[in-house]
Structures are given as structure tokens and as C-alpha cells.
Write a protein that holds these residues in place. Structure first.
Motif, PDB file in Angstrom:
ATOM      1  N   ALA A  30       0.702  -1.121   0.064  1.00  0.00           N
ATOM      2  CA  ALA A  30       0.056  -0.061   0.211  1.00  0.00           C
ATOM      3  C   ALA A  30       0.924   1.324  -0.016  1.00  0.00           C
ATOM      4  N   VAL A  31       2.137   1.357   0.848  1.00  0.00           N
ATOM      5  CA  VAL A  31       2.866   2.572   0.936  1.00  0.00           C
ATOM      6  C   VAL A  31       3.318   2.354  -0.559  1.00  0.00           C
ATOM      7  N   ALA A  32       3.873   1.509  -1.221  1.00  0.00           N
ATOM      8  CA  ALA A  32       4.545   1.623  -2.659  1.00  0.00           C
ATOM      9  C   ALA A  32       3.539   2.145  -3.626  1.00  0.00           C
ATOM     10  N   CYS A  33       2.479   1.759  -3.087  1.00  0.00           N
ATOM     11  CA  CYS A  33       1.123   2.273  -4.449  1.00  0.00           C
ATOM     12  C   CYS A  33       0.915   3.859  -4.118  1.00  0.00           C
ATOM     13  N   GLY A  34       1.407   4.339  -2.978  1.00  0.00           N
ATOM     14  CA  GLY A  34       1.286   5.713  -2.526  1.00  0.00           C
ATOM     15  C   GLY A  34       0.086   6.045  -1.517  1.00  0.00           C
ATOM     16  N   GLY A  35       0.252   4.962  -0.655  1.00  0.00           N
ATOM     17  CA  GLY A  35      -0.807   5.004   0.399  1.00  0.00           C
ATOM     18  C   GLY A  35      -2.114   4.644   0.273  1.00  0.00           C
ATOM     19  N   GLY A  36      -2.597   3.844  -1.073  1.00  0.00           N
ATOM     20  CA  GLY A  36      -3.794   3.214  -1.298  1.00  0.00           C
ATOM     21  C   GLY A  36      -3.841   1.974  -0.861  1.00  0.00           C
ATOM     22  N   SER A  37      -5.074   1.413  -0.678  1.00  0.00           N
ATOM     23  CA  SER A  37      -5.277   0.098  -0.099  1.00  0.00           C
ATOM     24  C   SER A  37      -4.930  -1.234  -1.030  1.00  0.00           C
ATOM     25  N   ALA A  41       6.751  -2.251 -12.637  1.00  0.00           N
ATOM     26  CA  ALA A  41       7.727  -2.121 -13.983  1.00  0.00           C
ATOM     27  C   ALA A  41       7.983  -0.537 -14.108  1.00  0.00           C
ATOM     28  N   LYS A  42       6.967   0.212 -14.167  1.00  0.00           N
ATOM     29  CA  LYS A  42       7.015   1.609 -14.563  1.00  0.00           C
ATOM     30  C   LYS A  42       8.027   2.295 -13.767  1.00  0.00           C
ATOM     31  N   THR A  43       8.112   1.993 -12.246  1.00  0.00           N
ATOM     32  CA  THR A  43       8.946   2.400 -11.348  1.00  0.00           C
ATOM     33  C   THR A  43      10.479   1.957 -11.663  1.00  0.00           C
ATOM     34  N   PHE A  44      10.524   0.559 -11.704  1.00  0.00           N
ATOM     35  CA  PHE A  44      11.746   0.095 -12.001  1.00  0.00           C
ATOM     36  C   PHE A  44      12.235   0.671 -13.470  1.00  0.00           C
ATOM     37  N   LEU A  45      11.688   0.780 -14.477  1.00  0.00           N
ATOM     38  CA  LEU A  45      12.111   1.335 -15.841  1.00  0.00           C
ATOM     39  C   LEU A  45      12.693   2.961 -15.538  1.00  0.00           C
ATOM     40  N   ALA A  46      11.809   3.837 -14.834  1.00  0.00           N
ATOM     41  CA  ALA A  46      12.109   4.915 -14.322  1.00  0.00           C
ATOM     42  C   ALA A  46      13.612   5.185 -13.846  1.00  0.00           C
ATOM     43  N   GLY A  47      13.767   4.058 -12.926  1.00  0.00           N
ATOM     44  CA  GLY A  47      15.214   3.996 -12.353  1.00  0.00           C
ATOM     45  C   GLY A  47      16.425   3.717 -13.189  1.00  0.00           C
ATOM     46  N   ARG A  48      16.031   3.237 -14.367  1.00  0.00           N
ATOM     47  CA  ARG A  48      17.220   2.817 -15.378  1.00  0.00           C
ATOM     48  C   ARG A  48      17.204   3.877 -16.493  1.00  0.00           C
TER      49      ARG A  48
END
Length: 393
Positions: A75-82, A91-98
Motif C-alpha cells: 500500500a505504501v509503494a502504491c502511494g498510500g492506497g489500499s 515495472a514503470k517504477t523500475f524502468l524509471a530508475g534505469r
């Protein structure tokens, strides 16, 4: 029930383990709100940290599933949602880091193929992705590209799931131990280009769309089977003398010159087809769609035609471990890509320009050579290729 202590700007969960000793683990939840916390207050963050700590304690003592224990972390990784983190979101976050890495394009292709080839992967919670799905992905990917390409994709995908393990979003990497079969890795090195006589015979004797299909593949610089099958009439610009193609592996747009032999071929097909289809090769596109947007049926059909018309020898029967047998043909439709490269080099085309015409997927080539070929130069060598193959206007 677990209790919390503060370490820096993070809450740490504490509890007594089954052996009576104190256990401490970070909840990865902030004490003071940070930008990633999606507007949660300090009080809400502490409540969330308590739920995470209770879940980790329960897992440590075997009282609840790992999936439930990690739900708050997701939930935290989703921005606080449930809702849990989905594979597409992570995958989107992973690619942003690359994004700043030289291998970013290859990483995008690898992750994109995973999301495309595994049904429902985009919206699938990370924790539900299984090893069986990973093995299914390898089989589906081998229908599209060679074993070495799939092997490179697995390195990226493995890194993606390892990141999820490191962030405690999942416990085990489902791709751990999943490998490309040895026969698939060896197959790429065993593939052979067609001879000039074999290509000319294809243009003379193959039935239906296939002679034009092969000619278009070659005269556009050795396109992949799927790229020819999905070629639309709106990609052919007769007025400007251009053909727009999108590379299947990298999704990179490419612009090819419409040399005279190719123009004559496409104009003939356009007149014969009329306006009933948006596809240059409607039969091939239909077969592609019937196979679930894969090239497997067309590839098998092409290989059988090569044998039926005596262009290649029947596939050899090879035995693998455990007595399982497979038929391996050293020449397939993908061999036309190698053939185009070989013929262009035989015509005297510089290696750097060959890579540009064929659309090599290694971006380092152009960076290293700083070679920017003009359209007129490409047209000249493609005309020579047409003459070399005996394709006339």
C-alpha cells in the motif's frame, strides 16, 4: 502485538520471536511524511507502520500468510492506497530508475514483452506472478525472437523481480532458475543465410502472397516476419517515396526508401487488392491474428513451403536429453534478415550503413561510429540489392 521504535525517519517494528529473543525489522514507513506518502499524516503513517509490524510478527510466528503481512507495505509503494502493487505499476517504477542507463531501450523492450505476452500481467499483483507464468513467458517469447534475445530479456526481468524482493514486496523471484533451453540458445548460431539462388527460387515458385512477401522483406532491408505481416497501406507513402515501419523488438519507428522495384511491386499489389483491406498482405495478417498476434503459424507455414518446393532440405531430427526429439531447420524466415545483411555486404555496402538499413537493435553502433547515412545513399545500395536478387521493375 508488535511495538514500534523510531530509527531516523523510519519506524522499526519490534516483537519477541518464538525463541523469546527480541526481533527488530524496518517497516519502511516514514515517521514524518515524505513526498511518496501521498498526503498521509504522521498519525496515519504510524498506524500504517503498526499494521506492517503486526503483519511481520505474524509471519515470523507462522500466524498469517506472507501476502497478508506485506499488503500494507504494498500500500505504501502504491502511494498510500489500499490495493496491492501491480506488476505494471512496479515495472514503470523500475524502468524509471534505469532511464539514464545505456541499456534503457533494451530494458524497456524486455519489460514490455513480459507485460504483453503474459495474459493479465499489467494489472496482476506482484505476489500472484508464479514460476509457471515465468516459464510460459519464455515459451511465448521464443515464438517471436531467438534464444539469445530471450536470454537477454530474462536478465532484465530477473533484475526487476529481484528489486521487488529487495523492497520486500514479494518473498521469492518467480524467474529464479528459469532459463532459456539450450537448443534455443544454440539455434541462433546454427541459422544460415539463404543463397542467392534460393531467394530467387522463392520469388519464382512460392504460392499466393509469399513471393511478394519475401521481396518486400528483402527490399526493406530484411524486415522481421511480423513487421511484414503487419505492414499497412497507410504506412506506404507513394508521393514521398517512403515506407514507415515500426521495429517489432524495440518499437522504434524506421523510415525506408521506396526504391523503384519495390514501388512497382506495391503499386501492382495495391491495384489488385483494391480498397477492401488496410493490410498490404491480408492473408498473412489474418494468419498472424489467428495465432494470437504471434508469427508462429506463418513461420511454420513458410518452413513447410521451403521443403515442399525443394528450396531447402527436410528438417533434421535431433535428439535431446531424456530421449525427446525435435526437428531443427537451419534456415527459417528469420534467415532472410541475415541474408539481407550478407547480400548488402556483398554489394559493397559499408558495415555501418548495413546496420542502419537492417535496423540493428544495438544503439551503441551509431554512437560509436557517428555514421549518419542519407536517404540517397541507402536507395543506391538497396537498388544494388534488388539487381543482385534479380528483382526487376
Amino acid at each position: 502485538m508488535a511495538w514500534l521504535i523510531q530509527r531516523g525517519n523510519s519506524w522499526v517494528g519490534c516483537w519477541l520471536g518464538v525463541d523469546g529473543k527480541e526481533v527488530r525489522r524496518s517497516t519502511r514507513v516514514h515517521v514524518s511524511p515524505a513526498p511518496r506518502d501521498a498526503g498521509m499524516s504522521a498519525k496515519q503513517l504510524k498506524q500504517l507502520a503498526q499494521r506492517v509490524a503486526d503483519g511481520m510478527e505474524g509471519t515470523d510466528k507462522g500466524q498469517m500468510s506472507v501476502e497478508l503481512a506485506l499488503s500494507a507495505v504494498r500500500a505504501v509503494a502504491c502511494g498510500g492506497g489500499s490495493k496491492p502493487v501491480t506488476l505494471g505499476e512496479f515495472a514503470k517504477t523500475f524502468l524509471a530508475g534505469r532511464r539514464e542507463q545505456k541499456s534503457y531501450n533494451n530494458s524497456t523492450v524486455a519489460v514490455g514483452s513480459l507485460l504483453r505476452l503474459v495474459p493479465g500481467a499489467q494489472d496482476m499483483p506482484l505476489g500472484r506472478f508464479t514460476r509457471a507464468m515465468a516459464e510460459d513467458y519464455v515459451r511465448a517469447a521464443l515464438d517471436e525472437v531467438g534464444g539469445s534475445s530471450v536470454d537477454r530479456r530474462l536478465a532484465v526481468i530477473g533484475a526487476l523481480f529481484n528489486r521487488a524482493v529487495a523492497e520486500r514486496l514479494i518473498e521469492v523471484n518467480p524467474f529464479r532458475g528459469v532459463r532459456v533451453p539450450k537448443w534455443a540458445l544454440n539455434e541462433a548460431s546454427e541459422r544460415e543465410p539463404f543463397t542467392r539462388e534460393e531467394v530467387q527460387r522463392m520469388l519464382e515458385v512460392l504460392p499466393d502472397e509469399w513471393p511478394d512477401f519475401v521481396a518486400v522483406c528483402m527490399l526493406l532491408g530484411g524486415l522481421r516476419l511480423s513487421e511484414v505481416a503487419l505492414l499497412r497501406w497507410d504506412a506506404v507513402d507513394f508521393s514521398r517515396g517512403l515506407v514507415k515501419v515500426r521495429a517489432y523488438k524495440t518499437n522504434k519507428p524506421m523510415t525506408k526508401p521506396l526504391i523503384k522495384p519495390l514501388r512497382a511491386l506495391l503499386e501492382r499489389r495495391k491495384v489488385a487488392a483494391g480498397d477492401w483491406s488496410e493490410w498490404v498482405f491480408p492473408y498473412a495478417q489474418l494468419r498472424y491474428a489467428q495465432a494470437g498476434d504471434k508469427s508462429s503459424k506463418l513461420s511454420i507455414e513458410f518452413g513447410k513451403l521451403l521443403q515442399d518446393y525443394g528450396i531447402v532440405e527436410p528438417a533434421k531430427l535431433e535428439f535431446k536429453r531424456a530421449g525427446r526429439a525435435r526437428r531443427f531447420q537451419s534456415k527459417s524466415f528469420h534467415s532472410l534478415r541475415t541474408t539481407a545483411t550478407t547480400f548488402l555486404l556483398d554489394c559493397g555496402c559499408p558495415a555501418e550503413l548495413v546496420r542502419h538499413i537492417v535496423g540493428h537493435d544495438d544503439p551503441a553502433i551509431e554512437r560509436e561510429h557517428y555514421y549518419k547515412p542519407g536517404s540517397e545513399v541507402q536507395q543506391d545500395y538497396l537498388r544494388r540489392l534488388a539487381e543482385f536478387l534479380g528483382v526487376r521493375e
